[in-house]
Design a protein around this motif. Sequence first.
Motif, PDB file in Angstrom:
ATOM      1  N   PHE A  68     -34.814  -6.514  40.680  1.00  0.00           N
ATOM      2  CA  PHE A  68     -33.852  -7.374  40.004  1.00  0.00           C
ATOM      3  C   PHE A  68     -33.491  -8.617  40.816  1.00  0.00           C
ATOM      4  N   GLY A  69     -34.224  -8.841  41.907  1.00  0.00           N
ATOM      5  CA  GLY A  69     -34.023 -10.052  42.694  1.00  0.00           C
ATOM      6  C   GLY A  69     -33.018  -9.855  43.818  1.00  0.00           C
ATOM      7  N   GLY A  70     -32.808 -10.926  44.570  1.00  0.00           N
ATOM      8  CA  GLY A  70     -31.856 -10.878  45.672  1.00  0.00           C
ATOM      9  C   GLY A  70     -32.449 -10.210  46.902  1.00  0.00           C
ATOM     10  N   SER A 160     -33.247 -22.956  46.878  1.00  0.00           N
ATOM     11  CA  SER A 160     -31.844 -23.369  46.930  1.00  0.00           C
ATOM     12  C   SER A 160     -31.645 -24.584  47.834  1.00  0.00           C
ATOM     13  N   CYS A 161     -32.644 -24.885  48.684  1.00  0.00           N
ATOM     14  CA  CYS A 161     -32.552 -26.078  49.524  1.00  0.00           C
ATOM     15  C   CYS A 161     -32.558 -27.350  48.693  1.00  0.00           C
ATOM     16  N   TRP A 162     -33.111 -27.289  47.476  1.00  0.00           N
ATOM     17  CA  TRP A 162     -33.285 -28.500  46.676  1.00  0.00           C
ATOM     18  C   TRP A 162     -32.493 -28.479  45.371  1.00  0.00           C
ATOM     19  N   VAL A 163     -31.872 -27.367  45.046  1.00  0.00           N
ATOM     20  CA  VAL A 163     -31.069 -27.314  43.821  1.00  0.00           C
ATOM     21  C   VAL A 163     -29.623 -27.042  44.200  1.00  0.00           C
ATOM     22  N   LEU A 164     -28.714 -27.463  43.335  1.00  0.00           N
ATOM     23  CA  LEU A 164     -27.293 -27.304  43.630  1.00  0.00           C
ATOM     24  C   LEU A 164     -26.775 -25.920  43.299  1.00  0.00           C
ATOM     25  N   ASP A 165     -27.444 -25.210  42.407  1.00  0.00           N
ATOM     26  CA  ASP A 165     -26.985 -23.877  41.999  1.00  0.00           C
ATOM     27  C   ASP A 165     -28.217 -23.002  41.788  1.00  0.00           C
ATOM     28  N   SER A 170     -32.266 -17.461  39.885  1.00  0.00           N
ATOM     29  CA  SER A 170     -32.165 -16.014  40.088  1.00  0.00           C
ATOM     30  C   SER A 170     -32.295 -15.258  38.777  1.00  0.00           C
ATOM     31  N   VAL A 171     -31.652 -15.760  37.736  1.00  0.00           N
ATOM     32  CA  VAL A 171     -31.738 -15.114  36.425  1.00  0.00           C
ATOM     33  C   VAL A 171     -33.164 -15.201  35.890  1.00  0.00           C
ATOM     34  N   VAL A 175     -35.625 -11.968  34.995  1.00  0.00           N
ATOM     35  CA  VAL A 175     -36.231 -11.772  33.676  1.00  0.00           C
ATOM     36  C   VAL A 175     -37.751 -11.663  33.800  1.00  0.00           C
ATOM     37  N   LEU A 176     -38.359 -12.582  34.533  1.00  0.00           N
ATOM     38  CA  LEU A 176     -39.810 -12.565  34.692  1.00  0.00           C
ATOM     39  C   LEU A 176     -40.276 -11.290  35.374  1.00  0.00           C
ATOM     40  N   THR A 177     -39.584 -10.897  36.441  1.00  0.00           N
ATOM     41  CA  THR A 177     -39.997  -9.714  37.189  1.00  0.00           C
ATOM     42  C   THR A 177     -39.822  -8.454  36.360  1.00  0.00           C
ATOM     43  N   THR A 178     -38.708  -8.335  35.663  1.00  0.00           N
ATOM     44  CA  THR A 178     -38.457  -7.154  34.845  1.00  0.00           C
ATOM     45  C   THR A 178     -39.501  -7.009  33.738  1.00  0.00           C
ATOM     46  N   PHE A 179     -39.858  -8.122  33.111  1.00  0.00           N
ATOM     47  CA  PHE A 179     -40.773  -8.076  31.969  1.00  0.00           C
ATOM     48  C   PHE A 179     -42.222  -7.924  32.405  1.00  0.00           C
TER      49      PHE A 179
END
Length: 254
Positions: A68-70, A160-165, A170-171, A175-179
């Motif tokens: 589920f990530g993280g 995350s170095c290049w995006v603000l959020d 992560s979501v 989704v990709l990993t679960t499916f």
Amino acid sequence: MGYGFRKHAAYWAAAAAGAFTNTVFGVLRAYVLIALWRSRPGLGGYDVTDAVTYCFLTQAYIGPMQVFGGGLELPQRIRSGDIALDLVRPASLQLWCLSEDLGRAIYLFLARSVPPTIAGALLFGIVTPGDAGTWAAFGVSFLLGVIVSFGWRYLVALASCWVLDDRGLSVMSMVLTTFFSGLMLPLVLFPGWLGTLARSLPWAAMVQVPADVYLGKTGVARALAFQAFWALTLLGLGALATTAARRKVVIQGG
């Protein structure tokens, strides 16, 4: 690796709760799969016992593979600005994170994977490989699955170095990993081009391939080569991304 093991072992209550949750959902999924396979015997080349075994194997993978990530602290360190110190250290950031993640996976394998598998064996009965070669191949496949999982999660975290959020990434990753990993259903049940695509993507190396190696449903050499390819590819991309992060980093709060 020892540091990662000790750090996660400190949260034994969370691991116990996770093992209980995985067991409960494993039982619920097992009954669904039993009903499906009794109505469609031999579906996907599995029998009922194979399907139940697959169910509890995939439940066992959730913790070590971090399906589920993280599992990595990079996004938090990027937001705090601590990543700047990590990037100037002489040690490889990627290898340091990999070592810690392997320690985490070993602990969660013992704390969250073994209990659901034992419960599945006692309640339903599961397939058990009868020779040492299959067990050895499964061990290698499981390790490669963890490395592939790390490679993907490292890329998502480092973005995350290049995006603000990073929450959207992560979501999307979850989704990709679960499916596409085979967590919900074996990828052999996916029809036509979708099944072919799903079985060729890196997420299959995390769940579907180790399960098939355990069940003897795939050629070992081909399966391990597939996992090794994606492990090296994702680690290589992670190394390139780390190099890019050293040149230009957007730090939030630091």
